[in-house]
Each structure stands twice: as C-alpha cells, then as structure tokens.
Scaffold this motif. Structure first.
Motif, short mmCIF file in Angstrom:
data_model
loop_
_atom_site.label_atom_id
_atom_site.label_comp_id
_atom_site.label_asym_id
_atom_site.label_seq_id
_atom_site.Cartn_x
_atom_site.Cartn_y
_atom_site.Cartn_z
N SER A 45 0.86 -1.18 0.00
CA SER A 45 0.00 0.00 0.00
C SER A 45 0.89 1.23 0.00
CB SER A 45 -0.91 0.02 1.24
OG SER A 45 -0.15 0.30 2.41
N MET A 88 -5.45 -0.83 1.15
CA MET A 88 -5.91 0.30 1.96
C MET A 88 -5.30 0.28 3.37
SD MET A 88 -9.85 1.03 0.90
CE MET A 88 -10.47 -0.64 1.00
N GLY A 146 -7.56 -0.53 6.02
CA GLY A 146 -8.62 0.47 6.16
C GLY A 146 -8.14 1.82 6.62
N SER A 156 -8.50 4.72 4.26
CA SER A 156 -9.85 5.23 4.01
C SER A 156 -10.07 6.57 4.70
CB SER A 156 -10.90 4.24 4.53
OG SER A 156 -10.92 4.22 5.95
N THR A 192 -12.76 8.87 -4.06
CA THR A 192 -12.83 8.72 -2.62
C THR A 192 -11.45 8.30 -2.13
OG1 THR A 192 -13.41 6.37 -2.72
CG2 THR A 192 -15.24 7.95 -2.80
N PRO A 250 -10.65 5.57 -0.34
CA PRO A 250 -10.39 4.16 -0.67
C PRO A 250 -10.03 3.96 -2.15
CG PRO A 250 -12.29 4.31 0.77
CD PRO A 250 -11.95 5.72 0.37
N GLN A 251 -10.72 4.67 -3.04
CA GLN A 251 -10.41 4.56 -4.46
C GLN A 251 -8.99 5.04 -4.76
OE1 GLN A 251 -13.55 6.87 -6.17
NE2 GLN A 251 -15.12 5.31 -5.81
N ALA A 269 -6.44 4.95 -2.72
CA ALA A 269 -5.50 3.96 -2.20
C ALA A 269 -5.36 2.78 -3.15
CB ALA A 269 -5.96 3.49 -0.83
N VAL A 304 -9.36 -6.86 -2.68
CA VAL A 304 -10.27 -6.10 -1.82
C VAL A 304 -11.25 -7.06 -1.18
CG1 VAL A 304 -10.07 -4.02 -3.25
CG2 VAL A 304 -11.96 -5.60 -3.66
N GLN A 308 -19.87 -1.81 -0.32
CA GLN A 308 -18.46 -1.45 -0.24
C GLN A 308 -17.73 -1.73 -1.55
OE1 GLN A 308 -17.58 -3.88 3.22
NE2 GLN A 308 -17.37 -2.07 4.52
N ASP A 310 -17.83 1.01 -4.39
CA ASP A 310 -16.83 2.07 -4.32
C ASP A 310 -15.48 1.57 -4.82
OD1 ASP A 310 -16.21 4.86 -3.10
OD2 ASP A 310 -14.64 3.57 -2.27
N SER A 311 -15.09 0.39 -4.38
CA SER A 311 -13.75 -0.13 -4.70
C SER A 311 -13.54 -0.30 -6.21
CB SER A 311 -13.52 -1.47 -4.00
OG SER A 311 -13.57 -1.33 -2.60
#
Length: 337
Positions: free
Chosen positions: A182, A209, A212, A215, A265, A267-268, A270, A285, A292, A295-296
């Motif tokens: 990451s 991520m 998390g 995020s 976003t 998360p996106q 990352a 993911v 969830q 979004d990913s």
C-alpha cells in the motif's frame, strides 16, 4: 466494469480488482451476507476470487464455493493457498511438504466445488521443507490438472529466484507473488519488485488500503470507530496496529484534498495508487457489505497523473515504510502448529 491484466509472464488474465475473503467469510460475516457480496462482485465485473485453506480453518473456502455455485467455471479465476495449519493442526497439517500439499489441494477442491484452481499459492516460504520437494509436488498437481498456475505469497527476492528456477526446470509456471502493499507499506519496491520484473512474476497485493487506515476513517487523537476492524480481533486488529500511530493518521488526513482533486474517494485513491505500479496485476479487496465493492471497483482503470503521485508521496513522507529488509520477516523460520 473492471479491467483485466495479465498475471506474470503468462497468457492468463485476472480482474485487476480481485475479491479476497480473508477475515470475512465464515468469520466476520454471516454466510448469507457473504454470498450476497460475492454475487455483487460478479455483477460489478469481478471474476477473480482469492481465498486460502487457512481462512476460518477451511470455512472461507466452503463459503466461497457455495457462493460461486452455478456460475460458469470457465468464466472465473479462483485462487487458493497452502501453508498455514488447518484441520486439527497436527504435525503434517501445515507447511509445504509433499504430504500437506497433496492433502490440501484435494480438500480445497472439494470445498470450492471445482475440479481445478487457476492459481495455487504457497502462503509463506517453508524453511523446514526442501524447496525441491515443494515444487515437485506443485509440478505433480499441475500435471494432474488440479492446478493451472503456481504462485507464492510474501516470498523474498532470493526465494522467488530459487522457486522460479525450480519451476522452470520442472516445466511449470510460477507467475505471481502475493505481498502486502500500500502507499503506507512499500517494502516490496526495493528488492521483490525488481526481481519479479526480471523473472516475469506479478504481484497480487493484499491490504491496498492498509487495513482500512487509508480510508481516512481513523482520526489522530480520536477513539477508534465502533465496529471498525481496529476494534475487532476477528477482523485483523493485530495487523492494523502498526498504522494506528498519530503521526501516520495525521499524514493520511493530508490525502483527503488529493483524493478530492482527483475525483476519487480515499479508498479509491489507495487502490488506484497500488495499480499504478506496472508489476501489480491485481489489488485484493474484501467487503463485509455489497455496497463497499461498488466504491472499490471504481478504482479500476484510473490513471493518477505525476502531480498526484508526487502529492501522495509528499503527504506520506516519513511515515510510509519502505525498508526492503522487512520482506525477510514475513515467513516463520519454523512451521506454526
């Protein structure tokens, strides 16, 4: 829909957003919810699914097999792994011995409800088994048609070289490594990625991520959010601890305006960041709820420009871990029982 990438130096393609079911299926998430999430992944164009026999002590494989029942097998890419203890966890229920590999692949196929897996991965390096024994067993199950390709997870550059040489000698394909990677955990960049590029091995990265943290939901100086991964021992609380430092969390908050400027976003951002590395074929993911994944998957196909990449680097300067020697600490020197 999700884009595809080749896995290693092969003709095999995988969805660059890959669904992983570590710490969710048969553990954190009820089976009905897990199955709905897998079906959402399929609806969103994810066709590659990663699991392991050790997840929930074989339970995660069973849930995934149930969730994929009725799907056209040829349209799926199913990955699983072998190494960590399973079953009653006896002396031969762990490691990469011939016995454990042959027993494990048969159990995995039964639980997954399939005649073969597309990628079979050595979940760690086994210091207590000769590498020749491990790869001969891998070659045998490839020739039996139970496995199409071989991968590994969290191997060092030197281990990848040794494994690749044996695979080539035995006429099988070692095409992937599955490391943690990451914007906060970049230890593979120094040695593992250059060796992999030379050998024709791709990365299928987990925790893009940072459990998390990327995020942005964990705030410096604030209590941990209720119900978050950091408060749930079943959800990998031990893994996230290294990132719950106020300096790290403060730096992560600097990513918010960068994500907004990129139209993403956090998360996106990352996930898109790890996919900018050309040696990365897929980002793993997970999800405890179907929404969830919506979004990913929007990180697929995103190109981050040079200014955005520089801004991320600057924001995380001093807190991102880049020490290549950390790759030597991931596999236990003795099997865990």
């Amino acid at each position: 829909m999700v884009n595809y990438r080749f896995l290693g130096n092969s003709g095999f393609k995988v969805s660059e957003i890959t669904y992983g079911n570590w710490i969710t299926h048969a553990s954190q998430v009820e089976n009905d919810a897990a199955i709905k999430t897998v079906h959402k992944a399929l609806d969103l164009g994810i066709t590659t699914f990663d699991t392991a026999d050790a997840y929930a002590n074989t339970g995660a494989e069973s849930v995934l097999g149930e969730a994929l029942k009725g799907q056209r097998r040829e349209s799926l890419e199913i990955f699983t792994k072998v190494y960590w203890p399973t079953g009653p966890k006896g002396p031969n229920d762990t490691g990469l011995s011939r016995k454990h590999i042959l027993d494990s692949i048969n159990g995995s196929l039964k639980r997954l409800g399939t005649d073969y897996v597309d990628l079979y991965q050595a979940h760690r390096f086994d210091y207590e088994t000769p590498l020749e024994e491990t790869f001969q067993a891998f070659a045998d199950i490839v020739r039996q048609g139970k496995v199409l390709y071989i991968g590994v997870s969290e191997w060092t550059a030197e281990q990848l070289r040794e494994g690749h040489a044996l695979a080539t000698k035995l006429g099988i394909q070692l095409i992937s490594n599955q490391p943690q990677y990451s914007a906060l955990w970049r230890v593979i960049e120094g040695k593992v990625v250059p060796a992999s590029e030379e050998l024709g091995i791709s990365q299928v990265v987990w925790s893009p991520m940072a459990q998390g943290v990327l995020s942005g939901k964990y705030l410096p100086g604030q209590p941990l959010p209720e119900g978050s991964r950091a408060t749930d021992e079943k959800s990998g609380a031990d893994f996230i601890k290294r990132f719950l430092d106020d300096d790290v969390l403060t730096a992560v908050q600097k990513l918010k305006p960068i994500a907004q400027d990129a139209g993403l976003t956090m998360p996106q951002l990352a996930i898109a960041w790890v996919l900018q590395n050309p040696n990365v074929s897929a980002a793993l993911v997970g999800a405890s709820r179907p929404e969830q994944l919506e979004d990913s998957v929007k990180a697929s196909g995103v190109t981050l420009d040079a200014d955005t990449m520089t801004a991320i680097e600057t924001a995380l300067s001093g807190v991102a871990v880049t020490d290549a020697d950390a790759t030597y600490e991931t596999s236990p020197k003795k099997r865990v029982v």
